[in-house]
Design a protein around this motif. Structure first.
Motif, mmCIF file in Angstrom:
data_model
loop_
_atom_site.group_PDB
_atom_site.id
_atom_site.type_symbol
_atom_site.label_atom_id
_atom_site.label_comp_id
_atom_site.label_asym_id
_atom_site.label_seq_id
_atom_site.Cartn_x
_atom_site.Cartn_y
_atom_site.Cartn_z
ATOM 1 N N THR A 51 -4.862 -8.490 3.457
ATOM 2 C CA THR A 51 -6.172 -7.897 2.931
ATOM 3 C C THR A 51 -6.832 -8.947 1.833
ATOM 4 O O THR A 51 -6.000 -9.883 1.575
ATOM 5 N N GLY A 83 -4.627 6.089 -0.549
ATOM 6 C CA GLY A 83 -3.408 5.408 -1.234
ATOM 7 C C GLY A 83 -3.913 4.513 -2.400
ATOM 8 O O GLY A 83 -5.163 4.308 -2.694
ATOM 9 N N THR A 105 -10.191 0.677 4.499
ATOM 10 C CA THR A 105 -9.820 0.660 3.189
ATOM 11 C C THR A 105 -10.804 1.454 2.189
ATOM 12 O O THR A 105 -10.584 1.463 0.984
ATOM 13 N N PHE A 114 0.641 -1.139 -0.035
ATOM 14 C CA PHE A 114 0.080 -0.096 -0.011
ATOM 15 C C PHE A 114 0.855 1.174 -0.015
ATOM 16 O O PHE A 114 1.636 1.379 0.985
ATOM 17 N N GLY A 170 0.792 4.992 0.536
ATOM 18 C CA GLY A 170 0.026 5.894 0.885
ATOM 19 C C GLY A 170 0.267 7.317 0.359
ATOM 20 O O GLY A 170 1.398 7.467 -0.099
ATOM 21 N N SER A 188 -10.731 4.579 1.430
ATOM 22 C CA SER A 188 -10.169 5.528 0.460
ATOM 23 C C SER A 188 -8.842 4.802 -0.229
ATOM 24 O O SER A 188 -8.077 5.621 -0.678
ATOM 25 N N TRP A 189 -8.646 3.570 -0.352
ATOM 26 C CA TRP A 189 -7.802 2.834 -1.013
ATOM 27 C C TRP A 189 -7.935 2.829 -2.682
ATOM 28 O O TRP A 189 -9.252 2.656 -2.795
ATOM 29 N N ARG A 190 -7.220 3.028 -3.427
ATOM 30 C CA ARG A 190 -7.303 2.972 -4.857
ATOM 31 C C ARG A 190 -6.738 1.717 -5.243
ATOM 32 O O ARG A 190 -5.653 1.240 -4.774
ATOM 33 N N LEU A 211 -3.287 0.521 -3.587
ATOM 34 C CA LEU A 211 -2.638 -0.896 -3.380
ATOM 35 C C LEU A 211 -2.433 -1.518 -4.623
ATOM 36 O O LEU A 211 -3.057 -1.534 -5.782
#
Length: 169
Positions: A112, A157, A131, A66, A68, A133-135, A159
């Motif tokens: 994950t 951020g 998760t 990940f 960030g 706001s994870w792209r 992944l």
């Protein structure tokens, strides 16, 4: 008798046939495959269930990271796919594989996966709390992007694959 063995003792072709049966031949277009592109399954965290010469199921874990938006980088482990031959599903084989992978992953990076939040949350403690706001390098249903472990990044951020991982994780 059903036995758990390291997945690297099973021919790659047999695992691929199992995955085709469980998920279809079009499975390579899924976002999870993009997350592990260019990496190898982590041997110490990936298992198979066999009965005699028959492959009944498999679980693979992959090195991802990940990145960030604040410049920090976290190594993570992506769990999946968990595959069981169709005629043996609903017998608890997938749960056995998942428990083995989680036990082997104890003390390692956060975990994950992309999966059913009710199942993976209830039985294994995964959730989507961090998760949101994870792209990812492809589409994902946000509620199905799950994580668990100490220090799961809860910031925006990306992944993606962790190409410089060691065989241990």
């Amino acid at each position: 008798m059903t036995q758990m063995v390291p997945i690297d003792t099973i021919p790659d072709e047999a695992v691929e046939r199992l995955l085709d049966r469980a998920f279809g031949c079009d499975r390579h277009a899924r976002t999870a495959y993009r997350l592990r592109a260019g990496t190898w399954a982590i041997p110490g965290l990936s298992f198979a269930l066999v009965e005699g010469d028959a492959l009944l199921g498999s679980i693979q874990c992959w090195p991802v990271q990940f990145d960030g938006d604040d410049g920090t980088v976290w190594p993570l482990v992506l769990i999946g796919p968990v595959a069981i031959v169709p005629e043996r599903q609903q017998e608890g084989l997938g749960r056995r594989l998942m428990e083995a992978a989680l036990a082997a992953a104890t003390g390692g990076p956060p975990l994950t996966l992309i999966g059913d939040p009710e199942y993976y949350g209830r039985f294994f403690g995964f959730d989507a709390a961090a998760t949101g706001s994870w792209r990812l390098p492809g589409p994902v249903e946000r509620h199905r992007l799950l994580a668990r472990g100490v220090n799961v990044p809860a910031i925006p951020g990306v992944l993606g694959p962790r190409r410089h991982a060691t065989a241990a994780a």
